[in-house]
Write a protein that holds these residues in place. Structure first.
Motif, PDB file in Angstrom:
ATOM      1  N   ARG A 206       0.817  -1.211   0.000  1.00  0.00           N
ATOM      2  CA  ARG A 206       0.000   0.000   0.000  1.00  0.00           C
ATOM      3  C   ARG A 206       0.857   1.270   0.000  1.00  0.00           C
ATOM      4  N   GLU A 207       2.086   1.143   0.470  1.00  0.00           N
ATOM      5  CA  GLU A 207       2.958   2.312   0.559  1.00  0.00           C
ATOM      6  C   GLU A 207       3.523   2.739  -0.797  1.00  0.00           C
ATOM      7  N   ASN A 208       3.488   1.862  -1.788  1.00  0.00           N
ATOM      8  CA  ASN A 208       3.949   2.219  -3.127  1.00  0.00           C
ATOM      9  C   ASN A 208       2.837   2.979  -3.839  1.00  0.00           C
ATOM     10  N   VAL A 209       3.119   4.236  -4.182  1.00  0.00           N
ATOM     11  CA  VAL A 209       2.067   5.125  -4.662  1.00  0.00           C
ATOM     12  C   VAL A 209       2.477   5.809  -5.965  1.00  0.00           C
ATOM     13  N   ARG A 210       1.477   6.445  -6.562  1.00  0.00           N
ATOM     14  CA  ARG A 210       1.713   7.208  -7.794  1.00  0.00           C
ATOM     15  C   ARG A 210       0.679   8.326  -7.866  1.00  0.00           C
ATOM     16  N   TRP A 211       1.106   9.495  -8.345  1.00  0.00           N
ATOM     17  CA  TRP A 211       0.177  10.593  -8.527  1.00  0.00           C
ATOM     18  C   TRP A 211       0.727  11.516  -9.604  1.00  0.00           C
TER      19      TRP A 211
ATOM     20  N   GLY B 179       0.118  18.424 -12.789  1.00  0.00           N
ATOM     21  CA  GLY B 179       0.499  19.090 -14.026  1.00  0.00           C
ATOM     22  C   GLY B 179       1.088  18.094 -15.013  1.00  0.00           C
ATOM     23  N   PRO B 180       2.266  18.413 -15.563  1.00  0.00           N
ATOM     24  CA  PRO B 180       2.873  17.532 -16.558  1.00  0.00           C
ATOM     25  C   PRO B 180       3.805  16.482 -15.972  1.00  0.00           C
ATOM     26  N   ALA B 181       3.838  16.347 -14.658  1.00  0.00           N
ATOM     27  CA  ALA B 181       4.815  15.465 -14.008  1.00  0.00           C
ATOM     28  C   ALA B 181       4.138  14.271 -13.343  1.00  0.00           C
ATOM     29  N   LEU B 182       4.792  13.142 -13.430  1.00  0.00           N
ATOM     30  CA  LEU B 182       4.349  11.916 -12.760  1.00  0.00           C
ATOM     31  C   LEU B 182       5.259  11.655 -11.567  1.00  0.00           C
ATOM     32  N   PHE B 183       4.654  11.329 -10.434  1.00  0.00           N
ATOM     33  CA  PHE B 183       5.403  11.035  -9.207  1.00  0.00           C
ATOM     34  C   PHE B 183       5.197   9.582  -8.821  1.00  0.00           C
ATOM     35  N   ILE B 184       6.283   8.935  -8.397  1.00  0.00           N
ATOM     36  CA  ILE B 184       6.257   7.529  -7.991  1.00  0.00           C
ATOM     37  C   ILE B 184       6.902   7.433  -6.612  1.00  0.00           C
ATOM     38  N   GLY B 185       6.205   6.820  -5.657  1.00  0.00           N
ATOM     39  CA  GLY B 185       6.764   6.568  -4.340  1.00  0.00           C
ATOM     40  C   GLY B 185       7.021   5.085  -4.150  1.00  0.00           C
ATOM     41  N   LEU B 186       8.210   4.737  -3.662  1.00  0.00           N
ATOM     42  CA  LEU B 186       8.622   3.340  -3.507  1.00  0.00           C
ATOM     43  C   LEU B 186       9.164   3.097  -2.096  1.00  0.00           C
ATOM     44  N   ASN B 187       8.927   1.909  -1.575  1.00  0.00           N
ATOM     45  CA  ASN B 187       9.473   1.506  -0.285  1.00  0.00           C
ATOM     46  C   ASN B 187      10.871   0.943  -0.492  1.00  0.00           C
ATOM     47  N   ILE B 188      11.852   1.826  -0.488  1.00  0.00           N
ATOM     48  CA  ILE B 188      13.267   1.444  -0.610  1.00  0.00           C
ATOM     49  C   ILE B 188      13.993   2.136   0.538  1.00  0.00           C
ATOM     50  N   PRO B 189      14.106   1.475   1.692  1.00  0.00           N
ATOM     51  CA  PRO B 189      14.675   2.121   2.877  1.00  0.00           C
ATOM     52  C   PRO B 189      16.186   1.968   2.970  1.00  0.00           C
ATOM     53  N   GLY B 190      16.756   2.711   3.914  1.00  0.00           N
ATOM     54  CA  GLY B 190      18.178   2.565   4.213  1.00  0.00           C
ATOM     55  C   GLY B 190      18.473   1.226   4.856  1.00  0.00           C
ATOM     56  N   SER B 191      19.641   1.118   5.496  1.00  0.00           N
ATOM     57  CA  SER B 191      20.102  -0.149   6.086  1.00  0.00           C
ATOM     58  C   SER B 191      20.133  -1.251   5.028  1.00  0.00           C
ATOM     59  N   ASN B 192      20.734  -0.905   3.886  1.00  0.00           N
ATOM     60  CA  ASN B 192      20.952  -1.832   2.775  1.00  0.00           C
ATOM     61  C   ASN B 192      19.649  -2.428   2.249  1.00  0.00           C
ATOM     62  N   ASN B 193      18.561  -1.657   2.359  1.00  0.00           N
ATOM     63  CA  ASN B 193      17.284  -2.099   1.787  1.00  0.00           C
ATOM     64  C   ASN B 193      16.784  -3.391   2.425  1.00  0.00           C
TER      65      ASN B 193
END
Length: 315
Positions: A147-152, A155-169
């Motif tokens: 559910r944390e992976n999102v998109r919105w 205007g003319p831009a697409l945004f992508i949110g991904l669950n890629i955390p620190g501590s070597n993923n």
């Protein structure tokens, strides 16, 4: 005929100017804050400063606590209330301190990730007082848990949110966490591919990607095929998509607490930085500040970036 064309152009000019103005927007980028008690009041003041600005949305790219403090329900509830109080749409991308590193304070990382999903991603809307409708990867039955992976789109831009955390993923600590990493990496790859396909189909002018981790671009030349590197697959995927898209791609991340704007993605064919790729890293503890990113498709540079202290020197 010439008079007719000029008349039409004159009549359309205000609409075209308005369309260009409507395409411009700004958003706030924050992350890796607050970490300690002494930063709490600064964080609250920063949110008030952000509220005074006209922004399309706010992105917090993870780590709303330090890595060794308790990953408690009480803290999660407090941060949720703070995020919901912001007058702009508020998107939160999870960081390692909220789940992968919770073993350091005696909690189960996977249980904490489940709690984050329950609290911070309950429906299809953003957080914040003004809502922004989001697309979630969980709408696809194959990836229902993400559910944390999102998109919105703004205007003319697409945004992508991904669950890629620190501590070597979350790679390399235990076999159970390695399995989690592999499953989530497959989901992230699918969501990234789908996002770029959509951007090409809809002729978006730019793609923004928000993650928590610094993917350590400098490792690509030293360890291009290092299986223990939790970010190598993402770097390879990001490079391939960026070269194929051939329009501006902007990576938003935190993790190393260094505000910077640069071009760290290198094309292996030329050994030169990919000019249309930009990395913006947020401030992080002990610095409590925000970044205003303004996007103007009519500007050849596309981006204008200011820090909170530049906008409001009195702070």
């Amino acid at each position: 005929m010439i008079r007719l064309i000029l008349a039409i152009a004159f009549a359309l000019a205000p609409a075209l100017a308005q369309a260009q103005a409507d395409a411009r927007f700004s958003f706030a980028l924050i992350g890796d804050t607050p970490y300690f008690f002494g930063e709490e009041w600064m964080f609250a003041d920063m949110l008030k400063d952000i509220d005074r600005e006209e922004l399309a949305f706010v992105v917090h790219i993870g780590d709303f606590k330090n890595g060794r403090s308790p990953c408690s329900d009480e803290l999660f509830a407090k941060r949720l209330q703070q995020f919901q109080s912001v007058r702009h749409p508020f998107i939160f991308v999870p960081g390692d301190n909220e789940w992968t590193d919770c073993h350091l304070s005696g909690a189960d990382p996977l249980e904490r990730l489940a709690k984050l999903r329950e609290l911070f991603y309950p429906d299809e809307d953003s957080l914040g007082r003004r809502k922004l409708r989001l697309e979630r990867q969980s709408a696809d039955p194959r990836f229902a848990e993400y559910r944390e992976n999102v998109r919105w789109t703004i205007g003319p831009a697409l945004f992508i949110g991904l669950n890629i955390p620190g501590s070597n993923n979350n790679l390399g600590r235990t076999p159970q966490m390695d399995t989690e990493y592999a499953r989530r990496s497959a989901a992230n790859a699918a969501w990234l591919t789908e996002g770029f396909d959509l951007a090409k189909k809809n002729a978006h002018a730019a793609v923004f990607i928000a993650i928590q981790a610094d993917p350590y671009f400098e490792r690509a030349s030293r360890h291009p095929a290092n299986a223990a590197d939790g970010y190598s697959k993402f770097r390879q995927e990001l490079l391939a998509h960026t070269l194929d898209f051939r329009k501006p791609v902007i990576l938003l991340h935190g993790d190393t607490h260094r505000y910077r704007v640069d071009h760290p993605l290198v094309d292996p064919a030329t050994q030169k930085p990919v000019e249309f790729f930009t990395r913006i890293e947020s401030f992080g503890s002990p610095s409590v500040d925000w970044i205003r990113v303004s996007v103007d498709p009519a500007d050849p540079k596309l981006l204008a970036i200011k820090t909170g202290r530049e906008i409001n020197p009195a702070q």
